[in-house]
Design a protein around this motif. Structure first.
Motif, PDB file in Angstrom:
ATOM      1  N   MET A 391       0.823  -1.202   0.000  1.00  0.00           N
ATOM      2  CA  MET A 391       0.000   0.000   0.000  1.00  0.00           C
ATOM      3  C   MET A 391       0.858   1.253   0.000  1.00  0.00           C
ATOM      4  SD  MET A 391      -2.882  -1.245  -0.356  1.00  0.00           S
ATOM      5  CE  MET A 391      -3.706   0.330  -0.373  1.00  0.00           C
ATOM      6  N   ALA A 392       1.996   1.217   0.713  1.00  0.00           N
ATOM      7  CA  ALA A 392       2.894   2.370   0.693  1.00  0.00           C
ATOM      8  C   ALA A 392       3.459   2.579  -0.708  1.00  0.00           C
ATOM      9  CB  ALA A 392       4.025   2.171   1.704  1.00  0.00           C
ATOM     10  N   ALA A 393       3.809   1.484  -1.379  1.00  0.00           N
ATOM     11  CA  ALA A 393       4.333   1.599  -2.740  1.00  0.00           C
ATOM     12  C   ALA A 393       3.264   2.111  -3.697  1.00  0.00           C
ATOM     13  CB  ALA A 393       4.864   0.250  -3.209  1.00  0.00           C
ATOM     14  N   ALA A 394       2.018   1.679  -3.517  1.00  0.00           N
ATOM     15  CA  ALA A 394       0.948   2.103  -4.410  1.00  0.00           C
ATOM     16  C   ALA A 394       0.585   3.566  -4.200  1.00  0.00           C
ATOM     17  CB  ALA A 394      -0.285   1.227  -4.203  1.00  0.00           C
ATOM     18  N   SER A 395       0.596   4.031  -2.960  1.00  0.00           N
ATOM     19  CA  SER A 395       0.146   5.392  -2.669  1.00  0.00           C
ATOM     20  C   SER A 395       1.245   6.429  -2.843  1.00  0.00           C
ATOM     21  CB  SER A 395      -0.410   5.470  -1.248  1.00  0.00           C
ATOM     22  OG  SER A 395       0.602   5.134  -0.310  1.00  0.00           O
ATOM     23  N   LYS A 396       2.490   6.004  -2.628  1.00  0.00           N
ATOM     24  CA  LYS A 396       3.583   6.968  -2.689  1.00  0.00           C
ATOM     25  C   LYS A 396       4.534   6.718  -3.846  1.00  0.00           C
ATOM     26  CE  LYS A 396       5.513   8.132   1.150  1.00  0.00           C
ATOM     27  NZ  LYS A 396       6.225   8.087   2.431  1.00  0.00           N
ATOM     28  N   GLY A 397       4.539   5.484  -4.378  1.00  0.00           N
ATOM     29  CA  GLY A 397       5.434   5.182  -5.477  1.00  0.00           C
ATOM     30  C   GLY A 397       6.885   5.210  -5.081  1.00  0.00           C
ATOM     31  N   ALA A 398       7.179   4.933  -3.800  1.00  0.00           N
ATOM     32  CA  ALA A 398       8.559   4.993  -3.326  1.00  0.00           C
ATOM     33  C   ALA A 398       8.848   3.761  -2.514  1.00  0.00           C
ATOM     34  CB  ALA A 398       8.784   6.247  -2.476  1.00  0.00           C
ATOM     35  N   ALA A 399      10.136   3.501  -2.302  1.00  0.00           N
ATOM     36  CA  ALA A 399      10.556   2.352  -1.502  1.00  0.00           C
ATOM     37  C   ALA A 399      10.331   2.666  -0.047  1.00  0.00           C
ATOM     38  CB  ALA A 399      12.024   2.040  -1.761  1.00  0.00           C
ATOM     39  N   GLU A 400       9.245   2.178   0.501  1.00  0.00           N
ATOM     40  CA  GLU A 400       8.898   2.522   1.875  1.00  0.00           C
ATOM     41  C   GLU A 400       8.096   1.404   2.481  1.00  0.00           C
ATOM     42  OE1 GLU A 400       9.235   4.123   5.091  1.00  0.00           O
ATOM     43  OE2 GLU A 400       9.716   5.584   3.562  1.00  0.00           O
ATOM     44  N   THR A 401       8.643   0.735   3.468  1.00  0.00           N
ATOM     45  CA  THR A 401       7.872  -0.258   4.196  1.00  0.00           C
ATOM     46  C   THR A 401       7.436   0.252   5.542  1.00  0.00           C
ATOM     47  OG1 THR A 401       9.886  -1.220   5.093  1.00  0.00           O
ATOM     48  CG2 THR A 401       8.994  -2.218   3.119  1.00  0.00           C
ATOM     49  N   VAL A 402       8.149   1.211   6.109  1.00  0.00           N
ATOM     50  CA  VAL A 402       7.651   1.825   7.328  1.00  0.00           C
ATOM     51  C   VAL A 402       6.384   2.557   6.938  1.00  0.00           C
ATOM     52  CG1 VAL A 402       8.124   3.457   9.168  1.00  0.00           C
ATOM     53  CG2 VAL A 402       9.967   2.087   8.224  1.00  0.00           C
ATOM     54  N   PRO A 403       5.217   2.189   7.478  1.00  0.00           N
ATOM     55  CA  PRO A 403       3.960   2.736   6.988  1.00  0.00           C
ATOM     56  C   PRO A 403       3.892   4.235   7.158  1.00  0.00           C
ATOM     57  CG  PRO A 403       3.626   1.580   9.050  1.00  0.00           C
ATOM     58  CD  PRO A 403       5.031   1.304   8.615  1.00  0.00           C
ATOM     59  N   PRO A 404       3.018   4.919   6.408  1.00  0.00           N
ATOM     60  CA  PRO A 404       2.874   6.356   6.560  1.00  0.00           C
ATOM     61  C   PRO A 404       2.585   6.718   7.999  1.00  0.00           C
ATOM     62  CG  PRO A 404       1.631   5.570   4.657  1.00  0.00           C
ATOM     63  CD  PRO A 404       2.132   4.351   5.384  1.00  0.00           C
ATOM     64  N   SER A 405       2.875   7.957   8.351  1.00  0.00           N
ATOM     65  CA  SER A 405       2.823   8.366   9.751  1.00  0.00           C
ATOM     66  C   SER A 405       1.442   8.207  10.356  1.00  0.00           C
ATOM     67  CB  SER A 405       3.250   9.834   9.876  1.00  0.00           C
ATOM     68  OG  SER A 405       2.397  10.656   9.095  1.00  0.00           O
ATOM     69  N   TRP A 406       0.405   8.061   9.509  1.00  0.00           N
ATOM     70  CA  TRP A 406      -0.937   7.920  10.061  1.00  0.00           C
ATOM     71  C   TRP A 406      -1.320   6.475  10.298  1.00  0.00           C
ATOM     72  CZ3 TRP A 406      -2.968   5.053   6.261  1.00  0.00           C
ATOM     73  CH2 TRP A 406      -2.489   5.261   4.973  1.00  0.00           C
ATOM     74  N   TRP A 407      -0.448   5.515   9.952  1.00  0.00           N
ATOM     75  CA  TRP A 407      -0.849   4.112  10.100  1.00  0.00           C
ATOM     76  C   TRP A 407      -0.451   3.542  11.440  1.00  0.00           C
ATOM     77  CZ3 TRP A 407      -4.029   1.132   7.401  1.00  0.00           C
ATOM     78  CH2 TRP A 407      -4.034  -0.223   7.694  1.00  0.00           C
ATOM     79  N   THR A 408       0.631   3.996  12.044  1.00  0.00           N
ATOM     80  CA  THR A 408       1.090   3.419  13.294  1.00  0.00           C
ATOM     81  C   THR A 408       0.059   3.670  14.382  1.00  0.00           C
ATOM     82  OG1 THR A 408       2.311   5.439  13.753  1.00  0.00           O
ATOM     83  CG2 THR A 408       3.519   3.627  12.728  1.00  0.00           C
ATOM     84  N   SER A 409       0.070   2.825  15.375  1.00  0.00           N
ATOM     85  CA  SER A 409      -0.941   2.884  16.414  1.00  0.00           C
ATOM     86  C   SER A 409      -0.908   4.203  17.156  1.00  0.00           C
ATOM     87  CB  SER A 409      -0.719   1.734  17.414  1.00  0.00           C
ATOM     88  OG  SER A 409      -1.624   1.866  18.486  1.00  0.00           O
ATOM     89  N   PRO A 410      -2.041   4.950  17.205  1.00  0.00           N
ATOM     90  CA  PRO A 410      -2.054   6.206  17.937  1.00  0.00           C
ATOM     91  C   PRO A 410      -2.211   6.031  19.432  1.00  0.00           C
ATOM     92  CG  PRO A 410      -4.191   5.810  16.966  1.00  0.00           C
ATOM     93  CD  PRO A 410      -3.299   4.674  16.519  1.00  0.00           C
ATOM     94  N   TRP A 411      -2.474   4.799  19.897  1.00  0.00           N
ATOM     95  CA  TRP A 411      -2.694   4.588  21.318  1.00  0.00           C
ATOM     96  C   TRP A 411      -1.362   4.612  22.050  1.00  0.00           C
ATOM     97  CZ3 TRP A 411      -7.500   5.150  22.626  1.00  0.00           C
ATOM     98  CH2 TRP A 411      -8.487   4.863  21.696  1.00  0.00           C
ATOM     99  N   GLN A 412      -1.284   5.397  23.111  1.00  0.00           N
ATOM    100  CA  GLN A 412      -0.073   5.520  23.892  1.00  0.00           C
ATOM    101  C   GLN A 412      -0.399   5.336  25.363  1.00  0.00           C
ATOM    102  OE1 GLN A 412       2.116   9.040  22.998  1.00  0.00           O
ATOM    103  NE2 GLN A 412       1.976   8.762  20.783  1.00  0.00           N
ATOM    104  N   ARG A 413       0.534   4.679  26.064  1.00  0.00           N
ATOM    105  CA  ARG A 413       0.305   4.372  27.471  1.00  0.00           C
ATOM    106  C   ARG A 413       0.528   5.605  28.324  1.00  0.00           C
ATOM    107  NH1 ARG A 413       0.174  -0.504  30.226  1.00  0.00           N
ATOM    108  NH2 ARG A 413       0.581  -0.369  32.461  1.00  0.00           N
ATOM    109  N   SER A 414      -0.394   5.861  29.237  1.00  0.00           N
ATOM    110  CA  SER A 414      -0.276   6.985  30.152  1.00  0.00           C
ATOM    111  C   SER A 414      -0.783   6.536  31.512  1.00  0.00           C
ATOM    112  CB  SER A 414      -1.089   8.178  29.646  1.00  0.00           C
ATOM    113  OG  SER A 414      -1.050   9.243  30.578  1.00  0.00           O
ATOM    114  N   GLY A 415       0.148   6.331  32.456  1.00  0.00           N
ATOM    115  CA  GLY A 415      -0.251   5.835  33.759  1.00  0.00           C
ATOM    116  C   GLY A 415      -0.788   4.434  33.666  1.00  0.00           C
ATOM    117  N   GLY A 416      -2.028   4.242  34.107  1.00  0.00           N
ATOM    118  CA  GLY A 416      -2.624   2.920  34.077  1.00  0.00           C
ATOM    119  C   GLY A 416      -3.575   2.700  32.925  1.00  0.00           C
ATOM    120  N   SER A 417      -3.512   3.529  31.889  1.00  0.00           N
ATOM    121  CA  SER A 417      -4.456   3.394  30.798  1.00  0.00           C
ATOM    122  C   SER A 417      -3.766   3.685  29.476  1.00  0.00           C
ATOM    123  CB  SER A 417      -5.647   4.354  30.991  1.00  0.00           C
ATOM    124  OG  SER A 417      -5.200   5.702  30.942  1.00  0.00           O
ATOM    125  N   TRP A 418      -4.475   3.346  28.398  1.00  0.00           N
ATOM    126  CA  TRP A 418      -4.041   3.683  27.040  1.00  0.00           C
ATOM    127  C   TRP A 418      -4.962   4.793  26.543  1.00  0.00           C
ATOM    128  CZ3 TRP A 418       0.084   1.382  24.544  1.00  0.00           C
ATOM    129  CH2 TRP A 418       0.617   0.271  25.184  1.00  0.00           C
TER     130      TRP A 418
END
Length: 542
Positions: A391-418
């Motif tokens: 999908m990165a190759a199709a959308s950007k046409g470049a050698a990229e396996t690290v997904p676009p910045s919007w694909w990585t999980s936005p959930w982050q741990r904070s104290g006792g919750s995500w």
């Protein structure tokens, strides 16, 4: 079906603070979903029963989804299962062959990323573990940890072209302490026919499988652990594949007793400054020297005509001239030194594959101990990673396996919750006002949060992090809340969600947790409180 993949481009905008905002509209999101469905159809026939086929789909979607830690419980929660028993059975007991999925994966990568100058990269990575029952675990050196650890070692093959790169094969290294103890192997479900193989032998088996697959391969590269083995180099020469392999400084080859001694005699003008690729900090520039080695009639000639040539390469650091890396290369006669340098630099892309697969697809977050479970989880994680690469190759046409910045999980741990932190965008970031947008990922804010089209913070309890929220960019319509009421909730409703708070969600997690787990907290930005419709100057502002 949605529009063609090469026409699907994420929409980019820049906030007043200079942050990048990436938003995918509904047609583009539908195209991504259709592409994933096509991938499931490609591999689905490898499962004899519908139950494991459905569980495989849920498992891969969970690996691709915003799950805090991609273990059995949280993947099951994301898939809507009451318990992880079904997914555990998929890895441990269901009847399906992980090698068949690997073959389908190689066909998929060949179609999406394949090019005639493709490069196969061999390397290993470690998985730190506790205990002694996980298949192949023992105290051994792990390049991932940089020291000797109690870990498992997996040998991997990655495929790289100018379109992208992805992992395409894997093997679990079993030390002699395991293969010589058959009772221990049977307890870990290691096949009886599996004997001890060095990492080099595992690498040779993967190279032969890759050459027999549809992957177009012109080059092979690897680090010194594999390049120093003469039998590995002979296999590549007999197969007619070019290589650039790192070797230790004590390596000997045709015409050179020690490769470091050979380059110690090189004059100063033999060194040339060349870039071997680009990284996050710019071009990777080193001083390079190349020497042609004598030809070998058995491998380098066809009849009376020479068709191949051998090289020795040296790479010297600009800042630390004493640090020199050495390579042996085998190529066609018209190959230039710049091309050899480029292939040597491509070897590092497998490290980026490891990073992306571990961070985005849970490659190292498994909770299985048996050999079969390890092979199945790793194969499905590789399948998810290959989808991101395509999908990165199709959308950007470049050698990229690290997904676009919007694909990585936005959930982050904070104290006792995500939690998913989300500041309100400025007008410049809203490209389609009042249209329905799907939040897929926003660049991290200075505080480590994630911007969203609606603002606020969506928070889940620690054991329920695996949910995807679809946000609808509609203005708040709720009536002013009392000073004692929590923002985003109605007074006298027992803490239930306020339908008019400006935040609407669609079902992406089990119904019993759809509203119970969601809390909406105020986020004061740009002079107003998100979710209440009140300004700080209002008399009833909290």
């Amino acid at each position: 079906m949605g529009p063609p993949l090469d026409r699907v481009q994420p929409t980019l905008a820049v906030t007043a603070a200079g942050q990048s905002l990436v938003v995918i509209n509904e047609p583009a999101a539908e195209t991504w979903d259709n592409e994933l469905e096509d991938l499931f159809l490609r591999v689905g026939h490898r499962f004899r029963r519908v139950e494991p086929r459905r569980r495989m789909r849920g498992y891969v979607r969970g690996l691709l989804g915003p799950v805090g830690r991609k273990n059995g419980w949280q993947l099951a929660e994301y898939a809507g299962h009451a318990t992880p028993d079904g997914l555990q059975h998929l890895l441990a007991g269901a009847r399906w062959n992980a090698d068949e999925i690997r073959d389908e994966l190689q066909h998929y990568v060949a179609e999406r990323l394949g090019r005639s100058d493709g490069v196969l990269i061999i390397d290993d990575t470690g998985f730190v573990k506790k205990g002694t029952t996980s298949a192949g675990v023992q105290r051994q050196y792990s390049g991932t940890a940089g020291r000797t650890e109690n870990c498992q070692i997996g040998v991997f093959a990655a495929y790289a072209t100018s379109r992208g790169r992805a992992l395409v094969d894997r093997e679990l290294y079993l030390p002699k302490s395991w293969t010589e103890d058959r009772d221990r192997c049977r307890a870990a479900k290691v096949p009886d026919e599996r004997e001890f193989h060095t990492k080099g032998e595992l690498a040779k088996a993967m190279v032969l499988r890759a050459l027999a697959s549809p992957l177009p391969i012109a080059w092979v590269t690897a680090d010194s652990a594999y390049g120093q083995e003469g039998r590995f180099r002979r296999l590549l020469e007999q197969s007619g594949v070019g290589y650039v392999l790192a070797v230790p400084k004590s390596q000997f080859s045709v015409g050179c007793p020690r490769i470091d001694w050979l380059f110690s005699q090189a004059p100063a003008e033999a060194w040339e400054r060349i870039s071997c690729g680009h990284g996050a900090k710019g071009p990777h520039v080193y001083d390079w020297a190349a020497i042609r080695l004598p030809a070998v009639a058995e491998y380098d000639y066809q009849g009376e005509t020479q068709v191949r040539q051998r090289w020795a390469l040296a790479r010297r650091s600009l800042g630390r001239p004493d640090e020199i890396a050495y390579y042996l290369a085998y190529s066609q006669l018209d190959t230039t030194v710049e091309q050899l340098v480029r292939i040597a630099g491509i070897r590092w892309t497998i490290e980026e594959c490891f990073q992306a697969a571990k961070n985005e697809c849970g490659l190292d977050q498994y909770e299985v101990r048996r050999y079969t479970g390890w092979m199945r989880h790793i194969t499905l994680a590789m399948l998810a990673h290959a989808f991101l690469a395509a999908m990165a190759a199709a959308s950007k046409g470049a050698a990229e396996t690290v997904p676009p910045s919007w694909w990585t999980s936005p959930w982050q741990r904070s104290g006792g919750s995500w939690r998913l932190a989300a500041p309100r965008p400025t007008p410049a970031t809203v490209l389609a006002p009042r249209s329905r947008l799907e939040l897929v990922r926003l660049a991290p804010t200075a505080a480590g949060g994630i911007a969203s089209p609606t603002g606020g913070v969506a928070e889940f309890s620690d054991h329920r992090p695996g949910c995807t929220t679809r946000w609808c960019a509609t203005p708040p319509t709720s009536t002013p809340a009392s000073p004692t009421a929590r923002p985003g909730r109605r007074a006298g409703t027992g803490g239930r969600r306020d339908p008019g708070s400006g935040l609407r969600t669609e079902r992406q997690w089990p119904v019993r947790h759809r509203l119970k787990r969601l809390q909406y907290r105020p986020n004061i930005l740009d002079g107003f409180t998100v979710g209440t419709g009140l300004t700080p100057d209002s008399p009833t502002s909290p």
